[in-house]
Design a protein around this motif. Structure first.
Motif, PDB file in Angstrom:
ATOM      1  N   MET A   1      -4.873   9.722  14.760  1.00 33.51           N
ATOM      2  CA  MET A   1      -4.473   8.513  14.312  1.00 33.51           C
ATOM      3  C   MET A   1      -4.522   8.347  12.629  1.00 33.51           C
ATOM      4  SD  MET A   1      -3.370   6.340  16.652  1.00 33.51           S
ATOM      5  CE  MET A   1      -4.010   4.936  17.454  1.00 33.51           C
ATOM      6  N   LYS A   2      -6.005   8.759  12.327  1.00 27.27           N
ATOM      7  CA  LYS A   2      -6.217   8.669  10.842  1.00 27.27           C
ATOM      8  C   LYS A   2      -5.216   9.874  10.209  1.00 27.27           C
ATOM      9  CE  LYS A   2     -10.072   9.180   8.837  1.00 27.27           C
ATOM     10  NZ  LYS A   2     -11.514   9.623   9.173  1.00 27.27           N
ATOM     11  N   GLU A   3      -5.280  10.955  10.944  1.00 29.39           N
ATOM     12  CA  GLU A   3      -4.381  12.126  10.386  1.00 29.39           C
ATOM     13  C   GLU A   3      -2.999  11.706  10.299  1.00 29.39           C
ATOM     14  OE1 GLU A   3      -5.832  12.947  13.673  1.00 29.39           O
ATOM     15  OE2 GLU A   3      -7.546  14.510  13.312  1.00 29.39           O
ATOM     16  N   ILE A   4      -2.267  11.138  11.170  1.00 32.59           N
ATOM     17  CA  ILE A   4      -1.042  10.617  11.290  1.00 32.59           C
ATOM     18  C   ILE A   4      -0.800   9.779   9.790  1.00 32.59           C
ATOM     19  CG2 ILE A   4       1.005   9.622  12.255  1.00 32.59           C
ATOM     20  CD1 ILE A   4      -0.066  10.610  15.042  1.00 32.59           C
ATOM     21  N   LEU A   5      -1.811   8.933   9.549  1.00 32.13           N
ATOM     22  CA  LEU A   5      -1.745   7.976   8.383  1.00 32.13           C
ATOM     23  C   LEU A   5      -1.715   8.654   7.150  1.00 32.13           C
ATOM     24  CD1 LEU A   5      -1.673   5.238   7.065  1.00 32.13           C
ATOM     25  CD2 LEU A   5      -4.039   5.175   7.421  1.00 32.13           C
ATOM     26  N   SER A   6      -2.625   9.922   7.296  1.00 35.55           N
ATOM     27  CA  SER A   6      -2.597  10.599   6.085  1.00 35.55           C
ATOM     28  C   SER A   6      -1.401  11.669   5.768  1.00 35.55           C
ATOM     29  CB  SER A   6      -4.018  11.567   5.883  1.00 35.55           C
ATOM     30  OG  SER A   6      -4.003  12.323   7.091  1.00 35.55           O
ATOM     31  N   THR A   7      -0.820  11.811   6.789  1.00 36.15           N
ATOM     32  CA  THR A   7       0.479  12.620   6.598  1.00 36.15           C
ATOM     33  C   THR A   7       1.513  11.739   6.117  1.00 36.15           C
ATOM     34  OG1 THR A   7       1.271  12.238   8.814  1.00 36.15           O
ATOM     35  CG2 THR A   7       0.086  14.269   8.577  1.00 36.15           C
ATOM     36  N   ARG A   8       1.559  10.528   6.727  1.00 40.15           N
ATOM     37  CA  ARG A   8       2.514   9.568   6.135  1.00 40.15           C
ATOM     38  C   ARG A   8       2.425   9.273   4.770  1.00 40.15           C
ATOM     39  NH1 ARG A   8       7.269   8.659   6.752  1.00 40.15           N
ATOM     40  NH2 ARG A   8       6.628   9.411   9.000  1.00 40.15           N
ATOM     41  N   LEU A   9       1.245   9.104   4.052  1.00 36.34           N
ATOM     42  CA  LEU A   9       0.650   8.871   2.727  1.00 36.34           C
ATOM     43  C   LEU A   9       1.238  10.114   1.876  1.00 36.34           C
ATOM     44  CD1 LEU A   9      -2.768   7.420   2.730  1.00 36.34           C
ATOM     45  CD2 LEU A   9      -0.640   6.322   2.394  1.00 36.34           C
ATOM     46  N   LEU A  10       1.155  11.274   2.458  1.00 34.96           N
ATOM     47  CA  LEU A  10       1.727  12.434   1.943  1.00 34.96           C
ATOM     48  C   LEU A  10       3.200  12.424   1.468  1.00 34.96           C
ATOM     49  CD1 LEU A  10       0.264  15.791   3.138  1.00 34.96           C
ATOM     50  CD2 LEU A  10       0.173  15.002   0.785  1.00 34.96           C
ATOM     51  N   LEU A  11       3.819  11.735   2.650  1.00 36.43           N
ATOM     52  CA  LEU A  11       5.339  11.865   2.194  1.00 36.43           C
ATOM     53  C   LEU A  11       5.903  10.486   1.496  1.00 36.43           C
ATOM     54  CD1 LEU A  11       6.712  12.293   6.221  1.00 36.43           C
ATOM     55  CD2 LEU A  11       6.822  13.900   4.250  1.00 36.43           C
ATOM     56  N   TRP A  12       4.939   9.352   1.555  1.00 36.04           N
ATOM     57  CA  TRP A  12       4.950   8.129   0.742  1.00 36.04           C
ATOM     58  C   TRP A  12       4.878   8.541  -0.582  1.00 36.04           C
ATOM     59  CZ3 TRP A  12       2.674   3.924   4.084  1.00 36.04           C
ATOM     60  CH2 TRP A  12       3.535   3.265   4.802  1.00 36.04           C
ATOM     61  N   LYS A  13       3.932   9.569  -0.993  1.00 31.85           N
ATOM     62  CA  LYS A  13       3.640   9.851  -2.271  1.00 31.85           C
ATOM     63  C   LYS A  13       4.839  10.461  -3.167  1.00 31.85           C
ATOM     64  CE  LYS A  13       0.945  13.244  -3.543  1.00 31.85           C
ATOM     65  NZ  LYS A  13      -0.220  14.371  -3.173  1.00 31.85           N
ATOM     66  N   LYS A  14       5.762  10.783  -2.466  1.00 28.55           N
ATOM     67  CA  LYS A  14       6.917  11.420  -3.162  1.00 28.55           C
ATOM     68  C   LYS A  14       7.958  10.376  -3.358  1.00 28.55           C
ATOM     69  CE  LYS A  14       5.568  15.271  -3.079  1.00 28.55           C
ATOM     70  NZ  LYS A  14       5.113  16.289  -4.369  1.00 28.55           N
ATOM     71  N   GLN A  15       8.044   9.274  -2.666  1.00 30.26           N
ATOM     72  CA  GLN A  15       9.150   8.334  -2.699  1.00 30.26           C
ATOM     73  C   GLN A  15       8.394   6.987  -2.719  1.00 30.26           C
ATOM     74  OE1 GLN A  15       9.113   6.838   1.192  1.00 30.26           O
ATOM     75  NE2 GLN A  15      10.636   8.609   1.653  1.00 30.26           N
ATOM     76  N   TRP A  16       7.241   6.626  -3.422  1.00 26.55           N
ATOM     77  CA  TRP A  16       6.692   5.323  -3.399  1.00 26.55           C
ATOM     78  C   TRP A  16       7.456   4.408  -4.217  1.00 26.55           C
ATOM     79  CZ3 TRP A  16       5.127   3.070  -7.863  1.00 26.55           C
ATOM     80  CH2 TRP A  16       4.989   3.732  -8.936  1.00 26.55           C
ATOM     81  N   LEU A  17       8.156   4.735  -5.183  1.00 30.77           N
ATOM     82  CA  LEU A  17       8.623   3.800  -6.027  1.00 30.77           C
ATOM     83  C   LEU A  17      10.020   3.202  -5.189  1.00 30.77           C
ATOM     84  CD1 LEU A  17       8.448   2.838  -9.015  1.00 30.77           C
ATOM     85  CD2 LEU A  17      10.250   4.298  -9.632  1.00 30.77           C
ATOM     86  N   SER A  18      10.611   4.058  -4.615  1.00 34.76           N
ATOM     87  CA  SER A  18      11.936   3.669  -3.919  1.00 34.76           C
ATOM     88  C   SER A  18      11.492   2.853  -2.562  1.00 34.76           C
ATOM     89  CB  SER A  18      12.797   4.618  -3.480  1.00 34.76           C
ATOM     90  OG  SER A  18      12.318   5.475  -2.393  1.00 34.76           O
ATOM     91  N   LEU A  19      10.433   3.235  -2.165  1.00 34.54           N
ATOM     92  CA  LEU A  19       9.791   2.382  -0.946  1.00 34.54           C
ATOM     93  C   LEU A  19       9.423   0.943  -1.340  1.00 34.54           C
ATOM     94  CD1 LEU A  19       8.903   2.587   1.950  1.00 34.54           C
ATOM     95  CD2 LEU A  19       6.594   3.078   1.134  1.00 34.54           C
ATOM     96  N   VAL A  20       8.629   1.127  -2.635  1.00 29.89           N
ATOM     97  CA  VAL A  20       8.303  -0.310  -2.885  1.00 29.89           C
ATOM     98  C   VAL A  20       9.252  -1.278  -3.220  1.00 29.89           C
ATOM     99  CG1 VAL A  20       7.100  -1.392  -4.813  1.00 29.89           C
ATOM    100  CG2 VAL A  20       5.980   0.411  -3.723  1.00 29.89           C
ATOM    101  N   CYS A  21      10.456  -0.538  -3.960  1.00 26.37           N
ATOM    102  CA  CYS A  21      11.690  -1.457  -4.219  1.00 26.37           C
ATOM    103  C   CYS A  21      12.200  -2.194  -3.090  1.00 26.37           C
ATOM    104  CB  CYS A  21      12.570  -0.567  -4.954  1.00 26.37           C
ATOM    105  SG  CYS A  21      12.356  -0.101  -6.573  1.00 26.37           S
ATOM    106  N   TRP A  22      12.623  -1.190  -2.165  1.00 32.00           N
ATOM    107  CA  TRP A  22      13.067  -1.835  -0.630  1.00 32.00           C
ATOM    108  C   TRP A  22      12.102  -2.806  -0.097  1.00 32.00           C
ATOM    109  CZ3 TRP A  22      17.818  -0.867  -0.553  1.00 32.00           C
ATOM    110  CH2 TRP A  22      18.361   0.361  -0.581  1.00 32.00           C
ATOM    111  N   LEU A  23      10.865  -2.672  -0.153  1.00 28.50           N
ATOM    112  CA  LEU A  23      10.074  -3.455   0.393  1.00 28.50           C
ATOM    113  C   LEU A  23      10.128  -4.887  -0.269  1.00 28.50           C
ATOM    114  CD1 LEU A  23       6.922  -1.437   1.348  1.00 28.50           C
ATOM    115  CD2 LEU A  23       8.671  -2.366   3.008  1.00 28.50           C
ATOM    116  N   LEU A  24      10.133  -5.030  -1.500  1.00 27.92           N
ATOM    117  CA  LEU A  24      10.146  -6.140  -2.313  1.00 27.92           C
ATOM    118  C   LEU A  24      11.585  -6.738  -2.543  1.00 27.92           C
ATOM    119  CD1 LEU A  24       7.542  -5.047  -4.947  1.00 27.92           C
ATOM    120  CD2 LEU A  24       7.166  -6.455  -2.883  1.00 27.92           C
TER     121      LEU A  24
END
Ligand SMILES: Nc1ncnc2c1ncn2[C@@H]1O[C@H](COP(=O)(O)OP(=O)(O)OP(=O)(O)O)[C@@H](O)[C@H]1O
Ligand SMILES: [Mg+2]
Lengths: 223, 373
Positions: free
Chosen positions: B1-24
């Protein structure tokens, strides 16, 4: 040790593999050749326990493919024909990503060593900036993270320049002898097959590959 | 579980800006939309003069209600001045609340309470008049209802031997006669049609539609990750691809919900609109599962964007947000079934659609697990 007996694979009514039997030992590199559509990938997928045989039995280290599938998969390193990596991530991030999900924990240094051993040294480079050869190396490196004892490679060197191919070949040889792994791989490059393989399995009826490899003094078997 | 979260963070690191934009974006669009609508409505306020011949509490209450409407800007004037201003077209129309208004209201009489002046250039006279009349009707209706209740009570005290059946029958009768117990149904998300056709937007309604769309947009990660062909590696790893996906959906739900809670706080601060946290949570769960199933079925990012946009537009139209005068009474019967946002918009828990999506997820999970079994 891998033991295949009377293996058959039919897709609907199309017979792809017919009554195939062979065995192979740890430390060996076995080549798999045959024309396009002969069934090489089909066989590798069955050996990888991701596709079911229509008939026949397969054992790996006394594990039965019919019963101990998940146990067997833990020991398999599968290198897919299509490069299966994250393009947007760097080499390092790719290795870390798959390490997290892998059966074995590895330190970053250990992960980097796997890459360096096959001369993949662009650790911080995003995959999309890598050459095709480098991407193939990473494709292979990821499959080795969990120290598999059976390595199945589907055309691992396609589209790679000679130098990189030699590097990958040398690495596979070390993996087989020093790491005591059984390596089965397919290739359309007969020079590579001749150079690298201890034995060759020819899939299909035709004698073209058989004659070619026999002449070169290889141990060949039609299956 | 924790491992999957850390893999997700790896992928988010590359697109955090667009992700934050979509979320807000849902918050930004909602606030932007509401403030635009407000400005537009302010510009369209009709200047109306009110003359209070009847200087009582009731007439002042009437004035307050008129002035509260976003449609008009009302001012109290003397009759002469008001008439002069109408003639000069400074006022659209003038309404005189006649002497005796309060008394008349109290006896439930609603004729001759109002006198109006307008010119041939008074474009908003009719809707404003209707609005005022409806306020008066409401007032007299209330008085009538109160009288009926009092009469009922007196009757009950006089005859102790009234049965329950009789009381119920009487109350039914009263209800029919007086509209005493009229069930006032407010569709929370519904653009409320105020008198004269001006709309009071609820921020949660605007938000719900935008977030539906954005959730589907954000869930294109599913398509990207199925296409990335890395799924082929999962049979040889600790977690199956289906389990990996499932945990990731949970991660997305959590992140979305954190943003949702922040949104709730923000909307409460800005608009004093509160929302049930549980309603928000069931909506969020349903939306994420829905978005996941949609993109899994369509398997094409652009096509799913288009479907999402079209579908949202259809829902908006169906909900009567664009056509606030639409027959929502008849639509209400089947709207809850086709509109996954309906329950949330009426302030309820999104149970039906959630269960539907859950069933979809179970089917998906079993099918996918079988693939590699
Ligand atoms: N899922 C499937 N359903 C039906 N037929 C299939 C399926 N997968 C493969 N085949 C057929 O099985 C045969 C063998 O395919 P396979 O991919 O194993 O060949 P190959 O030897 O790897 O060829 P290549 O050298 O092109 O990689 C082909 O004729 C192919 O059309
Ligand atoms: Mg193939």
């Amino acid at each position: 040790m891998l033991k295949v007996e009377g293996l058959q694979k039919h897709y609907h009514h199309k017979k792809i593999l017919e009554n195939l039997s062979f065995s192979a030992q740890q430390g060996e590199i076995v080549g798999l050749v045959g024309e396009n559509g002969a069934g090489k990938s089909t066989l590798l997928n069955i050996l990888a326990a991701t596709s079911k045989a229509t008939a026949g039995s397969i054992y790996f280290n006394d594990w039965d493919y019919k019963k101990d599938k998940s146990q067997i998969r833990k020991h398999i390193g599968f290198v897919p024909q299509d490069i299966a990596v994250w393009n947007q991530l760097t080499v390092e991030e790719n290795m870390v990503f798959f390490e997290k999900l892998s059966w074995q924990k590895k330190s970053k240094a250990q992960l980097e060593k796997i890459c360096l051993d096959m001369r993949l040294d662009r650790w911080k480079e995003p995959v999309k900036n890598l050459s095709g050869g480098m991407q193939r190396k990473l494709n292979l490196a990821i499959s080795l993270i969990h120290d598999p004892s059976l390595l199945l490679l589907d055309e691992p060197t396609v589209g790679i320049d000679l130098k990189s191919r030699k590097e990958i070949g040398a690495y596979l040889r070390r993996q087989a002898t020093e790491g005591n792994k059984l390596i089965i791989y397919t290739s359309h490059d007969m020079d590579e097959i001749k150079e690298l393989c201890d034995r060759v399995l020819v899939i299909g009826e035709d004698s073209f590959y058989y004659d070619l490899l026999k002449e070169a003094g290889k141990e060949v078997m039609v299956v | 579980m924790k491992e999957i979260l850390s893999t997700r963070l790896l992928l988010w690191k590359k697109q955090w800006l667009s992700l934050v934009c979509w979320l807000l974006l849902p918050i930004a669009i909602t606030i932007g939309f509401l403030s635009t609508v407000e400005t537009v409505q302010d510009d369209f306020q009709v200047p109306v003069g009110i003359v209070l011949e009847d200087d009582t509490e009731a007439s002042h209450a009437l004035f307050d209600e008129i002035a509260d409407s976003p449609l008009v800007s009302a001012t109290i004037l003397g009759e002469t001045e008001a008439l002069r201003k109408v003639k000069q077209h400074e006022l659209d129309s003038v309404f005189v609340i006649r002497t005796g208004y309060e008394e008349q209201i109290h006896i439930g009489e609603r004729r001759d309470l109002l006198e109006a002046y307008y010119t041939n250039r008074s474009f908003a006279y009719r809707p404003v008049k209707e609005m005022i009349v409806s306020i008066i009707q409401q007032e007299t209706g209330r008085v009538k209802a109160a009288n009926a209740v009092i009469a009922l009570e007196q009757q009950l005290q006089g005859t102790q031997n009234l049965t329950v059946e009789e009381v119920v029958a009487k109350s039914r009768e009263v209800q029919q006669e007086q509209d005493l117990l009229r069930h006032s149904f407010r569709y929370q998300g519904q653009a409320q049609a105020e008198a004269g056709g001006f709309i009071q937007w609820n921020p949660w309604m605007v938000w719900a539609f935008v977030t539906l769309l954005m959730t589907i947009f954000v869930f294109d990660w599913v398509i990207k990750e199925q296409k990335a062909s890395v799924s082929i590696r999962f049979p040889f790893m600790k977690y199956s691809f289906t389990f990996y996906m499932l945990i990731n959906i949970a991660i997305y739900v959590a992140v979305f919900f954190i943003i949702d809670l922040a949104t709730a706080g923000l909307f409460y601060g800005l608009y004093q609109e509160s929302v049930s946290i549980l309603a928000l949570l069931t909506l969020r769960l349903m939306l994420c599962l829905f978005a996941f199933l949609l993109v899994s079925i369509i398997r094409n990012a652009y096509f799913s964007y288009i479907i999402a946009i079209l579908w949202t537009l259809i829902l908006v139209a169906l909900s009567g947000a664009i056509l606030p005068f639409g027959s929502t009474e008849t639509a209400a019967d089947w709207l809850p079934y086709v509109n996954p946002l309906y329950r949330f918009l009426t302030g309820e828990l999104t149970i039906g659609w959630f269960i539907l999506c859950l069933i979809g997820m179970i089917v998906w999970y079993i099918r996918e697990e079988k693939k590699y079994a």
